[in-house]
Write a protein that holds these residues in place. Structure first.
Motif, PDB file in Angstrom:
ATOM      1  N   THR A 189       3.983  -8.780 -19.430  1.00  0.00           N
ATOM      2  CA  THR A 189       5.490  -7.944 -19.655  1.00  0.00           C
ATOM      3  C   THR A 189       6.421  -8.585 -18.985  1.00  0.00           C
ATOM      4  O   THR A 189       7.676  -8.770 -19.460  1.00  0.00           O
ATOM      5  CB  THR A 189       5.067  -6.564 -19.502  1.00  0.00           C
ATOM      6  OG1 THR A 189       4.259  -6.063 -20.422  1.00  0.00           O
ATOM      7  CG2 THR A 189       6.306  -5.727 -19.569  1.00  0.00           C
ATOM      8  N   GLU A 190       6.178  -8.726 -17.486  1.00  0.00           N
ATOM      9  CA  GLU A 190       7.259  -9.060 -16.725  1.00  0.00           C
ATOM     10  C   GLU A 190       7.696 -10.849 -17.060  1.00  0.00           C
ATOM     11  O   GLU A 190       8.774 -10.917 -16.827  1.00  0.00           O
ATOM     12  CB  GLU A 190       6.847  -8.898 -15.293  1.00  0.00           C
ATOM     13  CG  GLU A 190       6.960  -7.597 -14.626  1.00  0.00           C
ATOM     14  CD  GLU A 190       8.328  -7.033 -14.823  1.00  0.00           C
ATOM     15  OE1 GLU A 190       9.364  -7.644 -14.528  1.00  0.00           O
ATOM     16  OE2 GLU A 190       8.402  -6.040 -15.328  1.00  0.00           O
ATOM     17  N   ARG A 223       9.938 -10.299 -20.012  1.00  0.00           N
ATOM     18  CA  ARG A 223      11.318  -9.977 -19.470  1.00  0.00           C
ATOM     19  C   ARG A 223      12.325 -11.129 -18.807  1.00  0.00           C
ATOM     20  O   ARG A 223      13.192 -11.326 -19.113  1.00  0.00           O
ATOM     21  CB  ARG A 223      11.132  -8.832 -18.715  1.00  0.00           C
ATOM     22  CG  ARG A 223      10.639  -7.396 -19.214  1.00  0.00           C
ATOM     23  CD  ARG A 223      10.430  -6.277 -18.326  1.00  0.00           C
ATOM     24  NE  ARG A 223      10.238  -5.217 -18.794  1.00  0.00           N
ATOM     25  CZ  ARG A 223       9.384  -4.253 -18.493  1.00  0.00           C
ATOM     26  NH1 ARG A 223       9.008  -4.386 -17.167  1.00  0.00           N
ATOM     27  NH2 ARG A 223       9.040  -3.085 -19.059  1.00  0.00           N
ATOM     28  N   ILE A 224      11.349 -11.728 -17.862  1.00  0.00           N
ATOM     29  CA  ILE A 224      12.105 -12.970 -17.155  1.00  0.00           C
ATOM     30  C   ILE A 224      12.590 -14.006 -18.234  1.00  0.00           C
ATOM     31  O   ILE A 224      13.557 -14.306 -18.034  1.00  0.00           O
ATOM     32  CB  ILE A 224      11.222 -13.387 -16.213  1.00  0.00           C
ATOM     33  CG1 ILE A 224      11.000 -12.624 -14.999  1.00  0.00           C
ATOM     34  CG2 ILE A 224      11.547 -14.998 -15.881  1.00  0.00           C
ATOM     35  CD1 ILE A 224       9.989 -12.867 -14.057  1.00  0.00           C
TER      36      ILE A 224
END
Length: 117
Positions: free
Chosen positions: A36-37, A40-41
Motif C-alpha cells: 500500500t505504501e 502511494r509513493i
C-alpha cells in the motif's frame, strides 16, 4: 475481520497498477501495508514528475528580494529534492517487498514483477 488498508479508489493509475501487480490474496497484513505504501509513493513520484517536467511556475518563481524592489530572487520549490529522496525510499520498499516474498518461499514458477526492477 479487519478493513483493507487501502481503498482501491485511493490510488491514481500508477499506484493502482503497482498495487494490483504486487498484491496476492495470501499476503500478510505487514506485506499489504508495504505494498500500500509503495503504491502511494508511486503516485507521489508520478505527481512530482509532472510538477518537475511541467509548468515552470509550479516549481520555481521570481520574487522581489527582501527590502529591494529592484532585485529579484529565484525561489525553487523542493520538488526536485523530494523526488530524489522519495525515489530512494521507493526502491528500498520494493527491495523489502521482494526480500519478504523470497523469504516466504514464493512459487518459483510464478512470475514476480519485482524481478524486472
Amino acid at each position: 475481520m479487519t478493513e483493507p488498508l487501502a481503498d482501491p479508489q485511493e490510488f491514481a493509475d500508477g499506484g493502482q497498477e503497482l498495487f494490483e501487480s504486487l498484491s496476492t490474496p495470501a499476503d500478510s497484513f505487514e506485506m499489504t501495508a508495504l505494498i500500500t505504501e509503495a503504491a502511494r509513493i508511486k503516485d507521489r513520484l508520478d505527481r512530482l514528475h509532472r510538477t518537475i517536467s511541467g509548468d515552470e511556475d509550479v516549481w520555481f518563481r521570481l520574487v522581489p528580494a527582501r527590502g529591494d524592489g529592484d532585485v529579484l530572487e529565484v525561489r525553487v520549490d523542493s520538488a526536485l529534492t523530494e523526488a530524489r529522496q522519495l525515489a530512494t525510499v521507493f526502491r528500498q520498499m520494493l527491495a523489502e517487498i521482494k526480500k519478504r516474498r523470497d523469504d516466504d518461499g514464493g512459487n518459483p514458477d510464478e512470475y514476480d514483477p519485482l524481478d524486472d526492477l
